[in-house]
Design a protein around this motif. Sequence first.
Motif, PDB file in Angstrom:
ATOM      1  N   UNK A 197       0.768  -1.312   0.066  1.00 27.56           N
ATOM      2  CA  UNK A 197       0.026  -0.042  -0.066  1.00 27.56           C
ATOM      3  C   UNK A 197       0.868   1.382  -0.101  1.00 27.56           C
ATOM      4  N   UNK A 198       2.021   1.207   0.547  1.00 24.66           N
ATOM      5  CA  UNK A 198       2.917   2.469   0.778  1.00 24.66           C
ATOM      6  C   UNK A 198       3.637   2.483  -0.651  1.00 24.66           C
ATOM      7  N   UNK A 199       3.963   1.463  -1.112  1.00 23.24           N
ATOM      8  CA  UNK A 199       4.401   1.574  -2.343  1.00 23.24           C
ATOM      9  C   UNK A 199       3.760   2.172  -3.496  1.00 23.24           C
ATOM     10  N   UNK A 200       2.301   1.962  -3.294  1.00 22.88           N
ATOM     11  CA  UNK A 200       1.271   2.209  -4.396  1.00 22.88           C
ATOM     12  C   UNK A 200       1.009   3.736  -4.327  1.00 22.88           C
ATOM     13  N   UNK A 201       0.970   4.293  -2.941  1.00 24.38           N
ATOM     14  CA  UNK A 201       0.799   5.442  -2.567  1.00 24.38           C
ATOM     15  C   UNK A 201       2.072   6.574  -3.204  1.00 24.38           C
ATOM     16  N   UNK A 202       3.066   6.022  -3.101  1.00 23.29           N
ATOM     17  CA  UNK A 202       4.331   6.823  -4.012  1.00 23.29           C
ATOM     18  C   UNK A 202       4.264   6.871  -5.324  1.00 23.29           C
ATOM     19  N   UNK A 203       3.730   5.966  -5.911  1.00 29.75           N
ATOM     20  CA  UNK A 203       3.689   5.760  -7.390  1.00 29.75           C
ATOM     21  C   UNK A 203       2.556   6.716  -7.590  1.00 29.75           C
TER      22      UNK A 203
END
Length: 191
Positions: free
Chosen positions: A147-153
Amino acid sequence: MSGNKLVQLLNQYNHEHTIAETGKIINIKPITTGQMKAILQYEGSDDPSIVEKVLDDIITGCVTTEGFDVGELTLQDRFDLLIGIRKISKGSNYSFNIICPVCKIESMQLINLDELEVKPFKPVEDRNIKINDNLSVTMDYVRRKHQQEAEVLVKKIGKLTETQVRSEIATYMYAFGMTGFETKQGAITDV
């Protein structure tokens, strides 16, 4: 800690919590006043990534087990842990107000968190999903780190509506959960 055994028995600030996916027992403590004051700076924010960060900060501040990583939790285990922290911090009764969309009358609702139905975790042995005769994908559980990686992208994309942001984050989260592919030419694990 006090040498008085009675004081030791009364000051039970650490509680055990079991992570459903792994069965690992971690120690948690109630939310402190200092933690509550620290998150007041975000009050009123409706940015989903800030809200998620605040929840991570609460979890990190309440878990006392060495080596704990909130990013490794499945989203379901993270939510269950938040409920566990809420129960030891404020008790099992949770009250909130709702407004009827038809008659506009406000009413108070009460939920006993101890009475929530908890479905037991059943690990999936075969995480391989067949797409067609030429392709199958191996899936892992969606974790907080995904979820954190997706938010960054998604932040890099630029101007999106709130609905588009949520949709893009969900798409990326499931993509990050893909750990490998099987094709007729062989396995692809560097995804």
